[in-house]
Design a protein around this motif. Structure first.
Motif, mmCIF file in Angstrom:
data_model
loop_
_atom_site.group_PDB
_atom_site.id
_atom_site.type_symbol
_atom_site.label_atom_id
_atom_site.label_comp_id
_atom_site.label_asym_id
_atom_site.label_seq_id
_atom_site.Cartn_x
_atom_site.Cartn_y
_atom_site.Cartn_z
ATOM 1 N N LYS A 54 -10.650 -3.079 10.982
ATOM 2 C CA LYS A 54 -10.371 -1.798 10.333
ATOM 3 C C LYS A 54 -10.174 -1.915 8.827
ATOM 4 O O LYS A 54 -10.490 -0.983 8.111
ATOM 5 C CB LYS A 54 -9.147 -1.148 10.983
ATOM 6 C CG LYS A 54 -9.505 -0.478 12.308
ATOM 7 C CD LYS A 54 -8.296 0.086 13.016
ATOM 8 C CE LYS A 54 -7.472 -1.018 13.634
ATOM 9 N NZ LYS A 54 -6.432 -0.503 14.551
ATOM 10 N N SER B 85 -6.171 -6.397 8.005
ATOM 11 C CA SER B 85 -6.082 -7.859 8.015
ATOM 12 C C SER B 85 -6.946 -8.474 6.933
ATOM 13 O O SER B 85 -6.603 -9.527 6.384
ATOM 14 C CB SER B 85 -6.533 -8.406 9.370
ATOM 15 O OG SER B 85 -5.821 -7.777 10.388
ATOM 16 N N SER C 28 -0.044 -0.905 12.088
ATOM 17 C CA SER C 28 -1.428 -1.274 12.374
ATOM 18 C C SER C 28 -1.688 -2.699 11.926
ATOM 19 O O SER C 28 -0.903 -3.293 11.198
ATOM 20 C CB SER C 28 -2.389 -0.288 11.707
ATOM 21 O OG SER C 28 -2.182 -0.300 10.324
ATOM 22 N N CYS C 29 -2.805 -3.204 12.371
ATOM 23 C CA CYS C 29 -3.250 -4.556 12.132
ATOM 24 C C CYS C 29 -3.154 -4.895 10.647
ATOM 25 O O CYS C 29 -3.573 -4.086 9.850
ATOM 26 C CB CYS C 29 -4.707 -4.634 12.599
ATOM 27 S SG CYS C 29 -5.307 -6.263 12.740
ATOM 28 N N ASP D 61 -1.182 -0.047 18.363
ATOM 29 C CA ASP D 61 -2.485 -0.390 17.796
ATOM 30 C C ASP D 61 -3.368 -1.006 18.890
ATOM 31 O O ASP D 61 -3.039 -2.037 19.458
ATOM 32 C CB ASP D 61 -2.283 -1.386 16.645
ATOM 33 C CG ASP D 61 -3.577 -1.688 15.916
ATOM 34 O OD1 ASP D 61 -4.552 -0.944 16.120
ATOM 35 O OD2 ASP D 61 -3.603 -2.676 15.160
ATOM 36 N N LYS D 62 -4.496 -0.319 19.153
ATOM 37 C CA LYS D 62 -5.387 -0.782 20.229
ATOM 38 C C LYS D 62 -5.914 -2.192 20.000
ATOM 39 O O LYS D 62 -6.108 -2.956 20.933
ATOM 40 C CB LYS D 62 -6.591 0.162 20.335
ATOM 41 C CG LYS D 62 -6.402 1.209 21.393
ATOM 42 C CD LYS D 62 -7.727 1.892 21.670
ATOM 43 C CE LYS D 62 -7.497 3.147 22.501
ATOM 44 N NZ LYS D 62 -8.544 4.140 22.273
ATOM 45 N N GLY D 63 -6.153 -2.512 18.736
ATOM 46 C CA GLY D 63 -6.690 -3.830 18.399
ATOM 47 C C GLY D 63 -5.751 -4.949 18.843
ATOM 48 O O GLY D 63 -6.173 -6.095 19.011
#
Lengths: 374, 75
Positions: free
Chosen positions: A72, A75, B13-14, B40-42
């Motif tokens: 996304k 990271s 989130s990631c 967060d799905k990830g």
């Protein structure tokens, strides 16, 4: 200072430039699907193995120009900042991550039409989906539209085009069609092959042989040609007597798979007949414009994917299987994995389910996988 | 299950869910079980891949109303 690189800028590098990519997604996602190209070199180190430091990966990276990529964006920013601090010059991250990459559409002009007007290919490089815009005298038709219709809307606005027709060559299983949504927004007619539309929940115009579509005063003709096999309704289109829009029946390097609607065995002979008889009877000068590409090497120097029909009859393995049994095996056995969420995608395209925007994005992640070979 | 500690990463989130998980894990002893909550799905694929690569064991994960629960045993 790290810099964001948009999917559009990355697409330029893929088509005509070079880039070193550090992909920080997990190993499975990287193996499944990643950014590739002639000048693209990439390595994979999951971000969660770099939380304590990037020292171990530094020796595998160039001293300058590294693009960090993740799902996304979050990271990749973290890792890019660490690389920047470690002294690498010009560290970039992919803005919006692989989600944006999957959605970016690159318009490429393919050629002029005989009586004015032109045809464009919209290349969704990240997923290998190809859609088309035919325009003449201020009117446009869009074929096999991607879900992200903004790219076509912007293009139509910039070029003063009124979108009159949205056409799908078949009920797609790899991506959510933008055809219905854009036709509702613009008042355009939405065309679908009726044999693929048994279960749809909305009204549409029948894309059938004999129902030629014209745009502009110069009457650019779009002639439907029934070519079942990938789906039972699959319909190709001949545009202006020059271009053969082959949908998911014939690709440059491969042919369509007949199994995504669960009827591979039933449709094998349809597929063979479409390719070996119907296509074989067409002018070999037609320029084939498929709805997908499989490998990035199929892109030409402009980023377009196309090939003369005659050349494909010489070079495409899928068009050169003499024996019918061998053909049956080639298109039904040892096929690549199916596209991500393909059943839900078909249901969405029928109007039977209505996932949220985020869910739709998620469903479309990964490569298209509509061909019999990867 | 005998949960030693619970970590709430809902809304993050990631890469934050894993960064926080790693930090929390560093304070635990071998055999302890960390419960991680995430939205967060990830995190699903990433936490299982991370557990493997760092020698922990993802014992179980569940989803309820958009909240993922992970139970990771320190290796």
């Amino acid at each position: 200072m790290i810099k964001a690189l948009s999917a559009k800028e990355v697409a330029k590098r893929v088509v005509e430039g070079s880039m070193f990519i550090l992909d920080v997604r997990n190993e499975g996602d990287y193996k499944d699907w990643r950014i590739e190209g002639k000048g693209i070199e990439s390595i994979n180190r999951p971000y969660f193995d770099l939380i304590d430091g990037v020292e171990d990966v530094l020796e595998h990276l160039p001293k300058e120009e590294v693009l960090v990529v993740c799902a996304k964006e979050g990271s990749s920013i973290m890792v890019a900042e660490m690389l920047d601090e470690a002294g690498i010059k010009d560290v970039y991250y992919l803005e919006g991550g692989m989600k944006s990459w999957s959605e970016y559409l690159m318009p490429v002009k393919l050629g002029d039409l005989k009586d004015g007007g032109s045809i464009y290919q919209f290349n969704r490089i990240g997923k290998g989906c190809l859609s088309y815009l035919v325009e003449s005298n201020g009117e446009a038709a869009i074929i096999d539209s991607a879900r992200t219709i903004e790219a076509y809307e912007d293009f139509a606005k910039e070029n003063n085009l009124e979108i009159k027709h949205m056409i799908d060559t078949h009920l797609h299983a790899d991506h959510i069609s933008g055809g219905r949504r854009l036709s509702e927004k613009t008042g355009a007619t939405y065309w679908l092959p009726p044999k693929d539309a048994d279960e749809v929940t909305f009204s549409f115009a029948a894309l059938e042989e004999g129902n030629d579509i014209t745009i502009g005063n110069t009457k650019i003709e779009i002639q439907p040609l029934y070519t079942p096999g990938h789906t039972i309704g699959s319909t190709s289109m001949i545009v202006d007597g020059q271009f053969l829009l082959s949908g998911d029946i014939l690709f440059v390097d491969s042919i369509g798979r007949p199994d995504l609607a669960g009827k591979a065995e039933d449709w094998v002979s349809d597929l063979r007949d479409s390719l070996y008889n119907k296509y074989n009877n067409l002018s070999k000068d037609l320029v084939v414009l498929p709805a997908h590409f499989g490998k990035i090497s199929e892109l030409d120097e402009k980023g377009a994917v196309s090939a003369p029909l005659g050349e494909l009859f010489e070079k495409n393995d899928g068009l050169n299987i003499k024996n019918e049994d061998e053909f049956r095996r080639a298109v039904t056995e040892n096929l690549p994995p199916q596209p991500n969420a393909y059943q839900e995608i078909r249901q969405t395209n029928m109007g039977k389910i209505d996932p949220t925007n985020d869910e739709q994005r998620e469903m479309e992640i990964g490569p298209n996988r509509c061909a019999i070979t990867e | 299950m005998n949960v030693t500690q619970t970590l709430d990463t809902k809304g993050l989130s990631c890469p934050m869910p894993i960064v926080k998980t790693k930090k929390a894990m560093d304070t635990l002893a071998s055999g302890d079980i960390l419960e991680v909550l995430a939205t967060d799905k990830g995190a699903v694929n990433d936490l299982s891949a991370w557990s493997k690569s760092s020698g922990h064991e993802l014992l179980e994960h569940t989803e309820e109303g958009g909240v993922f629960k992970f139970y990771i045993q320190k290796g």
